[in-house]
Design an enzyme around this catalytic site. Structure first.
Site, PDB file in Angstrom:
ATOM      1  N   HIS A 156      -5.928 -26.310  23.422  1.00 20.65           N
ATOM      2  CA  HIS A 156      -6.277 -26.255  24.852  1.00 20.65           C
ATOM      3  C   HIS A 156      -5.094 -25.787  25.702  1.00 20.65           C
ATOM      4  O   HIS A 156      -4.958 -26.206  26.850  1.00 20.65           O
ATOM      5  CB  HIS A 156      -6.739 -27.622  25.381  1.00 20.65           C
ATOM      6  CG  HIS A 156      -7.710 -28.316  24.482  1.00 20.65           C
ATOM      7  ND1 HIS A 156      -9.062 -28.117  24.556  1.00 20.65           N
ATOM      8  CD2 HIS A 156      -7.517 -29.203  23.467  1.00 20.65           C
ATOM      9  CE1 HIS A 156      -9.666 -28.862  23.640  1.00 20.65           C
ATOM     10  NE2 HIS A 156      -8.753 -29.516  22.952  1.00 20.65           N
ATOM     11  N   SER A 277       9.174  -1.956  36.601  1.00 19.92           N
ATOM     12  CA  SER A 277       8.313  -1.836  37.773  1.00 19.92           C
ATOM     13  C   SER A 277       8.951  -0.827  38.714  1.00 19.92           C
ATOM     14  O   SER A 277      10.172  -0.735  38.817  1.00 19.92           O
ATOM     15  CB  SER A 277       8.199  -3.201  38.451  1.00 19.92           C
ATOM     16  OG  SER A 277       7.890  -3.045  39.814  1.00 19.92           O
ATOM     17  N   LYS A 283      11.977  -6.564  36.936  1.00 22.60           N
ATOM     18  CA  LYS A 283      10.861  -6.715  36.006  1.00 22.60           C
ATOM     19  C   LYS A 283      11.064  -6.013  34.671  1.00 22.60           C
ATOM     20  O   LYS A 283      11.620  -4.922  34.587  1.00 22.60           O
ATOM     21  CB  LYS A 283       9.583  -6.148  36.644  1.00 22.60           C
ATOM     22  CG  LYS A 283       9.128  -6.954  37.809  1.00 22.60           C
ATOM     23  CD  LYS A 283       8.346  -8.162  37.375  1.00 22.60           C
ATOM     24  CE  LYS A 283       6.972  -7.803  37.521  1.00 22.60           C
ATOM     25  NZ  LYS A 283       5.854  -8.409  37.429  1.00 22.60           N
ATOM     26  N   GLU A 290      -0.209  -5.749  26.686  1.00 23.76           N
ATOM     27  CA  GLU A 290      -1.346  -5.750  27.617  1.00 23.76           C
ATOM     28  C   GLU A 290      -2.306  -4.606  27.319  1.00 23.76           C
ATOM     29  O   GLU A 290      -3.531  -4.761  27.367  1.00 23.76           O
ATOM     30  CB  GLU A 290      -0.840  -5.663  29.067  1.00 23.76           C
ATOM     31  CG  GLU A 290      -0.172  -6.955  29.522  1.00 23.76           C
ATOM     32  CD  GLU A 290       0.570  -6.816  30.860  1.00 23.76           C
ATOM     33  OE1 GLU A 290       0.416  -5.779  31.543  1.00 23.76           O
ATOM     34  OE2 GLU A 290       1.318  -7.747  31.209  1.00 23.76           O
TER      35      GLU A 290
END
Ligand code: ARG
Length: 461
Positions: A156, A277, A283, A290
């Protein structure tokens, strides 16, 4: 517009209709399979006395030259031909004259395309398997280095019990190992050759289907000519295997994205596999993971599209079946690319072992073991569970982990606690005592790693 038919037509095909109908834009990637099938067919026609040995030689020579030409870039596959089959036959006839026109004796484009697709998918299955094997090697190497790297195991998304990085990565090893088994069983079920099925009802020429099947690497010919030209089950099964590979890659990507976040900081993706970025200079984004997660959608799409295309098709060949190509090709390319990218990314990723271990310590992952400690002292498990629940609450109030509590604090909760509790709830004890088959304890893990080494030393396909 160059077509293999036209005799019974009195008018040219409408230009837009021609383009709508044509498949050369995407089936050109089947050129090698198409040529291999034609060489086998021509050799068989000669062996059966249907064409002469001389005609066969010039056909085979011509086809080999076409293949060389395509591969060297000298011969361009141009779009004025309807499909790859028309292109190859037209070029052959241009090159060698009349014998070229005999190549299609006893054959239809229906069995030809069924063969080309099956040969192509069989090749792609093998290539996918190789890429999976490369990934498994990368996973095994991470496992070998990390049998003592403690980390929290989650359920979980909550810290549950301590495991090791080797154990966690081993779960993915199992998934990709199953993927290879799936591929191998699809290959097994696609081992009969449709060539010789003709348009749908076989042919009156005395073809030796056994001969062409063997020459093309199949176990033997298919047993029903109607099924032969309309069967794409092997493709659906392959797409299903690809969808599962992507599901596994996507789950793994999701974990890496979490692990790479500032909050977890369990891993650092190498600069070569990260992106920045345009606005936020600090970043370093996990774009590759992804994208792999995102590309899973198009592979699922190909599987669903294929199932839907096939569901309403009566026997035997119907043009709908040409729709077996574009999305499948895209799915195959996507999965192969994702496997290469992913293997590169995980092989260069750094694991922050201290952060992992600290996280395991901080999350009460040893609470079950603390309860088991009381059970060993004679307390029923249900009571021990409740005592440790109260202990965890006290720890949270004091901002301490179980092993940071003084013995007096522990005794306040339950007088059964003794000095040996610290050893019993140490990360090392918690993991290393888990020695059931498939558990994370080092001894058990080493056994499994050895099995994996042996597995990777053998070829399964
Ligand atoms: N381009 C077709 C396909 O991919 C080849 C088979 C054509 N056969 C036919 N009878 N129209 O399925």
């Amino acid at each position: 517009m160059a077509q293999l038919w036209g005799g019974r037509f009195t008018k040219e095909t409408d230009k837009d209709v021609y383009l709508f109908n044509a498949s050369i834009g995407f089936d050109k990637r089947l050129y090698a399979e198409d040529i291999a099938g034609s060489i086998a067919h021509a050799s068989m026609l000669a062996a059966q006395g249907i064409i002469s040995a001389g005609e066969k030689d010039s056909i085979v020579n011509g086809l080999e030259k076409i293949k060389e030409g395509i591969e060297s870039g000298e011969l361009k596959i141009t779009e004025e031909y309807e499909d790859i089959h028309s292109f190859v036959e037209a070029k052959l006839t241009e090159m060698i004259g009349d014998p070229g026109k005999k190549l299609h004796t006893g054959r239809s484009r229906n069995d030809q395309v069924a063969l080309d697709m099956k040969l192509y998918i069989r090749r792609e299955i093998r290539e996918t398997d190789e890429l999976l094997k490369d990934m498994l090697k990368a996973l095994l190497s991470i496992m070998e280095d990390n049998t003592g790297t403690y980390m929290p195991g989650f359920t979980h998304m909550q810290k549950a019990q301590p495991v090791t990085l080797a154990h966690h990565i081993g779960a993915y090893f199992e998934m990709f190992k199953r993927d290879r088994e799936r591929l191998s069983s699809v290959l097994e079920r696609s081992s009969t050759c449709p060539l010789g099925a003709g348009a749908l009802a076989g042919t009156t020429y005395p073809l030796d289907r056994e001969m062409t099947a063997k020459a093309l690497g199949f176990n033997g010919p298919t047993l029903n000519s109607m099924d032969s030209v309309s069967d794409r089950d092997y493709l659906v099964e392959y797409l299903d295997a690809l969808a599962l590979i992507m599901m596994h890659l996507s789950r793994f990507s999701e974990e890496i994205i979490c692990w790479n976040s500032n909050e977890y900081h369990f891993v650092e993706i190498d600069d070569a596999y990260s992106t920045g970025s345009s606005i936020m200079p600090q970043k370093k984004n996990p774009d590759i993971a992804e994208l792999v997660r995102g590309k899973t959608g198009r592979v699922y799409g190909a599987l669903f599209s294929m199932l839907t295309v096939l569901k309403g098709i009566p026997l035997a060949y119907n043009k709908d079946m040409q729709e077996d190509k574009e999305m499948s090709f895209d799915a195959i390319d996507t999965v192969k690319e994702c496997l290469v990218m992913f293997t590169g990314m995980i092989s260069t990723m750094r694991f922050n072992k201290e952060a992992m271990e600290l996280s395991a310590k901080k999350g009460f992952t040893n609470a079950t073991d603390a309860a088991d400690y009381l059970v060993k002292k004679g307390m029923p498990f249900r009571d021990a569970h409740s005592v440790i629940g109260r202990l965890v609450l006290a720890c949270i109030e004091k901002g301490k982990s179980i092993d940071e509590m003084d013995l007096s604090e522990l005794k306040e909760i339950c007088p059964e606690f003794d000095e040996d509790i610290y050893e019993a709830v140490s990360m090392e004890t918690c993991v290393e005592r888990r020695l059931t088959a498939g558990a994370p304890g080092r001894q058990e893990m080493e056994k499994v790693i050895n099995i994996y080494r042996g597995y990777l030393a053998r070829d399964i396909i």
